[in-house]
Design a protein around this motif. Sequence first.
Motif, PDB file in Angstrom:
ATOM      1  N   UNK A 143      35.144   6.917  10.837  1.00  8.02           N
ATOM      2  CA  UNK A 143      36.079   7.715  10.047  1.00  8.02           C
ATOM      3  C   UNK A 143      37.046   8.414  10.998  1.00  8.02           C
ATOM      4  N   UNK A 144      38.292   7.986  10.997  1.00 16.74           N
ATOM      5  CA  UNK A 144      39.312   8.597  11.853  1.00 16.74           C
ATOM      6  C   UNK A 144      40.019   9.705  11.082  1.00 16.74           C
ATOM      7  N   UNK A 145      40.196  10.863  11.730  1.00 17.24           N
ATOM      8  CA  UNK A 145      40.747  12.013  11.035  1.00 17.24           C
ATOM      9  C   UNK A 145      39.718  12.622  10.101  1.00 17.24           C
TER      10      UNK A 145
ATOM     11  N   UNK B 220      44.623   9.406   8.801  1.00 18.94           N
ATOM     12  CA  UNK B 220      45.431  10.066   9.820  1.00 18.94           C
ATOM     13  C   UNK B 220      46.736  10.589   9.233  1.00 18.94           C
ATOM     14  N   UNK B 221      47.347  11.509   9.950  1.00 25.33           N
ATOM     15  CA  UNK B 221      48.601  12.119   9.497  1.00 25.33           C
ATOM     16  C   UNK B 221      49.365  12.629  10.708  1.00 25.33           C
ATOM     17  N   UNK B 222      50.624  13.001  10.458  1.00 30.15           N
ATOM     18  CA  UNK B 222      51.410  13.613  11.526  1.00 30.15           C
ATOM     19  C   UNK B 222      52.609  12.789  11.912  1.00 30.15           C
TER      20      UNK B 222
ATOM     21  N   UNK C 133      40.555   0.304   6.489  1.00 27.86           N
ATOM     22  CA  UNK C 133      41.026   1.000   5.296  1.00 27.86           C
ATOM     23  C   UNK C 133      41.960   2.105   5.787  1.00 27.86           C
ATOM     24  N   UNK C 134      43.202   2.071   5.355  1.00 26.32           N
ATOM     25  CA  UNK C 134      44.250   2.936   5.918  1.00 26.32           C
ATOM     26  C   UNK C 134      44.899   3.749   4.798  1.00 26.32           C
ATOM     27  N   UNK C 135      44.859   5.072   4.915  1.00 26.01           N
ATOM     28  CA  UNK C 135      45.505   5.932   3.931  1.00 26.01           C
ATOM     29  C   UNK C 135      46.988   6.089   4.279  1.00 26.01           C
ATOM     30  N   UNK C 136      47.837   5.717   3.355  1.00 26.93           N
ATOM     31  CA  UNK C 136      49.282   5.845   3.540  1.00 26.93           C
ATOM     32  C   UNK C 136      49.809   6.832   2.502  1.00 26.93           C
ATOM     33  N   UNK C 137      50.960   6.551   1.925  1.00 26.09           N
ATOM     34  CA  UNK C 137      51.518   7.421   0.897  1.00 26.09           C
ATOM     35  C   UNK C 137      52.376   6.595  -0.055  1.00 26.09           C
ATOM     36  N   UNK C 138      52.630   7.134  -1.226  1.00 28.63           N
ATOM     37  CA  UNK C 138      53.500   6.442  -2.176  1.00 28.63           C
ATOM     38  C   UNK C 138      54.942   6.466  -1.682  1.00 28.63           C
ATOM     39  N   UNK C 139      55.681   5.436  -2.041  1.00 31.00           N
ATOM     40  CA  UNK C 139      57.104   5.414  -1.731  1.00 31.00           C
ATOM     41  C   UNK C 139      57.489   4.656  -0.488  1.00 31.00           C
TER      42      UNK C 139
END
Length: 213
Positions: free
Chosen positions: A6-8, A74-76, A99-105
């Motif tokens: 788990x990263x971040x 991750x973020x930043x 598995x990578x968390x991104x964002x809408x748009x």
Amino acid sequence: MTNVLVLGANGKIAKLATAQMLENDQNQLTLFLRNAKRLADEASDRVKVVEGDASNVADLKAAMAGIDIVYANLAGHNIEDEAKAVVAAMDASQVSRLIWISTLGIYDEVPGNYGKWNHQMLDGGYLETYAAAAKVIEGSDLNYTLIRPAWLDNKDEIDYETTKKGEAFKGTEVSRKSIAAVVAKLVADPSLANHESLGVNKPNTDGNKPAWY
């Protein structure tokens, strides 16, 4: 047994996902974060806590020994560099499932007035960097799943629907707990959503912006 990195791991979604993944006694977790002391109390026979920089390939490689799945929360401003480092470390470690968390748009896939509002809120450094990071992941040879959440809230509920890349994004909001549930589901069945990018929203939340904003 499934070993998940788990990263971040100190992030809000990551903490919720950690709790949900631990409900499955087949999961062993390695929690990776900049300051390991923050999660020191989480260490157990099924949870290892390690300190490292997600933009540092050597740190990532050291954490990937024996890992089956990498979940990146991750973020930043440097998320593109982090994406490049994660891909490089996974390739070097012969770990393929991400598995990578991104964002809408990130594909300009949010329709109507909500899409315009989302651009107004996220343009100018945030949306661009997340889109660039997603391109790195999608251009790799990894078996990835990108998750693009709607605007996030802290409701204690799991209620979501998904859209795929190329489809218009639906809804305006979703709970962090729902996103964590998507992660836990993907970990439980690594055959799901391979090489896909999933938009995730709460059903029936269409509008010009999230109701709570």
